[in-house]
Design a protein around this motif. Structure first.
Motif, PDB file in Angstrom:
ATOM      1  N   ILE A 162      11.351   9.061   3.298  1.00  7.63           N
ATOM      2  CA  ILE A 162      10.772   8.687   4.591  1.00  7.63           C
ATOM      3  C   ILE A 162      10.140   9.914   5.242  1.00  7.63           C
ATOM      4  O   ILE A 162       9.011   9.863   5.738  1.00  7.63           O
ATOM      5  N   ASN A 163      10.876  11.003   5.227  1.00  6.38           N
ATOM      6  CA  ASN A 163      10.370  12.261   5.782  1.00  6.38           C
ATOM      7  C   ASN A 163       9.117  12.710   5.050  1.00  6.38           C
ATOM      8  O   ASN A 163       8.089  13.025   5.670  1.00  6.38           O
ATOM      9  N   SER A 164       9.188  12.736   3.729  1.00 11.50           N
ATOM     10  CA  SER A 164       8.070  13.193   2.904  1.00 11.50           C
ATOM     11  C   SER A 164       6.828  12.333   3.101  1.00 11.50           C
ATOM     12  O   SER A 164       5.716  12.845   3.289  1.00 11.50           O
ATOM     13  N   ASP A 165       7.008  11.008   3.072  1.00 13.36           N
ATOM     14  CA  ASP A 165       5.858  10.107   3.191  1.00 13.36           C
ATOM     15  C   ASP A 165       5.282  10.102   4.606  1.00 13.36           C
ATOM     16  O   ASP A 165       4.075   9.913   4.785  1.00 13.36           O
ATOM     17  N   THR A 166       6.125  10.325   5.607  1.00 15.25           N
ATOM     18  CA  THR A 166       5.631  10.438   6.984  1.00 15.25           C
ATOM     19  C   THR A 166       4.718  11.650   7.114  1.00 15.25           C
ATOM     20  O   THR A 166       3.650  11.585   7.742  1.00 15.25           O
ATOM     21  N   ASP A 167       5.129  12.770   6.527  1.00 21.17           N
ATOM     22  CA  ASP A 167       4.311  13.990   6.566  1.00 21.17           C
ATOM     23  C   ASP A 167       2.980  13.783   5.841  1.00 21.17           C
ATOM     24  O   ASP A 167       1.917  14.172   6.334  1.00 21.17           O
ATOM     25  N   THR A 168       3.049  13.165   4.654  1.00 23.83           N
ATOM     26  CA  THR A 168       1.829  12.934   3.880  1.00 23.83           C
ATOM     27  C   THR A 168       0.889  11.993   4.611  1.00 23.83           C
ATOM     28  O   THR A 168      -0.330  12.224   4.669  1.00 23.83           O
ATOM     29  N   HIS A 169       1.448  10.935   5.188  1.00 26.03           N
ATOM     30  CA  HIS A 169       0.644   9.969   5.939  1.00 26.03           C
ATOM     31  C   HIS A 169      -0.045  10.652   7.128  1.00 26.03           C
ATOM     32  O   HIS A 169      -1.224  10.398   7.410  1.00 26.03           O
ATOM     33  N   PHE A 170       0.675  11.534   7.813  1.00 24.18           N
ATOM     34  CA  PHE A 170       0.105  12.252   8.950  1.00 24.18           C
ATOM     35  C   PHE A 170      -1.032  13.172   8.502  1.00 24.18           C
ATOM     36  O   PHE A 170      -2.101  13.208   9.119  1.00 24.18           O
ATOM     37  N   ASP A 171      -0.802  13.938   7.432  1.00 21.30           N
ATOM     38  CA  ASP A 171      -1.821  14.872   6.937  1.00 21.30           C
ATOM     39  C   ASP A 171      -3.098  14.140   6.527  1.00 21.30           C
ATOM     40  O   ASP A 171      -4.216  14.587   6.843  1.00 21.30           O
ATOM     41  N   LEU A 172      -2.955  13.013   5.840  1.00 20.44           N
ATOM     42  CA  LEU A 172      -4.128  12.260   5.407  1.00 20.44           C
ATOM     43  C   LEU A 172      -4.819  11.576   6.590  1.00 20.44           C
ATOM     44  O   LEU A 172      -6.042  11.416   6.588  1.00 20.44           O
ATOM     45  N   THR A 173      -4.035  11.195   7.595  1.00 22.57           N
ATOM     46  CA  THR A 173      -4.637  10.647   8.809  1.00 22.57           C
ATOM     47  C   THR A 173      -5.531  11.689   9.473  1.00 22.57           C
ATOM     48  O   THR A 173      -6.626  11.375   9.957  1.00 22.57           O
ATOM     49  N   GLN A 174      -5.073  12.938   9.496  1.00 20.53           N
ATOM     50  CA  GLN A 174      -5.888  14.020  10.048  1.00 20.53           C
ATOM     51  C   GLN A 174      -7.211  14.149   9.297  1.00 20.53           C
ATOM     52  O   GLN A 174      -8.270  14.311   9.918  1.00 20.53           O
TER      53      GLN A 174
END
Length: 209
Positions: A162-174
């Motif tokens: 959950i932590n890892s995918d939240t970070d990845t989702h945020f980075d790609l959203t940027q």
């Protein structure tokens, strides 16, 4: 007998504090691994409760992060707002639904119909390259969002994802936000904008090495 063991432990701690401290750390690590192992077995045997477990882990993660968020227990739904730059705050949503944990972020709340084709072209370039998530364009309501989802059992057994995918989702959203905003502000061709993003990412990668 127990009292004697405690006295011996205290005595050894006084003489060899570092050794005893390392032993205690090792024991805590081993116990945590054993606890995690049995938790995974239990959750594997109770797959039907994956929704409950993932919702608990999702709440735990957000509470420990210190973020401000809206919590909707009936829908198993969390809403957050994160700043992507000095002036823009983007809506992020996390939803436990239909056997999946769904990550959503709003890239464009609205765009003019005149640039619909450019928006679709830029989205297709992202989707052709991404192996995590999808850029979705609503032609009917003229908005763009970035969506990712994964099965609940994975998050139930491996909460750290959950932590890892939240970070990845945020980075790609940027990355998506930067690209769509640049295209709208500059009027550049979506192919050029996407190539500029790739160049920007390559420069950031080289600078960090």
């Amino acid at each position: 007998m127990i009292i004697i063991k405690i006295i011996v432990l205290i005595f050894l701690w006084t003489i060899y504090p570092e050794i005893i401290s390392n032993i205690m750390k090792t024991m805590r690590f081993i116990f945590s691994k054993i606890k995690y192992f049995f938790q995974r077995i239990y959750r594997t045997l109770n797959v039907k409760k994956s929704s409950h477990y993932v919702w608990k882990e999702l709440l735990k993660f957000h509470k420990s992060s210190g973020w401000n968020f809206g919590q909707f227990d009936n829908d198993k739904h969390i809403e957050c707002g994160f700043k992507l730059d000095d002036t823009t705050c983007v809506d992020f949503n996390y939803l436990v639904s239909s056997g999946r944990l769904i990550f959503r972020s709003t890239i464009l709340q609205r765009f003019d119909e005149e640039i619909t084709n450019d928006v679709l072209v830029l989205a297709s370039h992202f989707n052709g390259l991404l192996n995590f998530g999808t850029v979705k364009v609503s032609v009917k309501y003229n908005y763009v969002e970035f969506v990712y989802s994964r099965d609940l059992l994975t998050y139930s057994l491996f909460p750290g994802e959950i932590n890892s995918d939240t970070d990845t989702h945020f980075d790609l959203t940027q990355d998506c936000f930067w690209s769509f905003r640049n295209m709208i502000e500059t009027g550049d061709d979506p192919v050029f904008v996407f190539s500029e993003l790739l160049r920007k990412k390559e420069d950031e990668k080289n600078a960090s090495n």
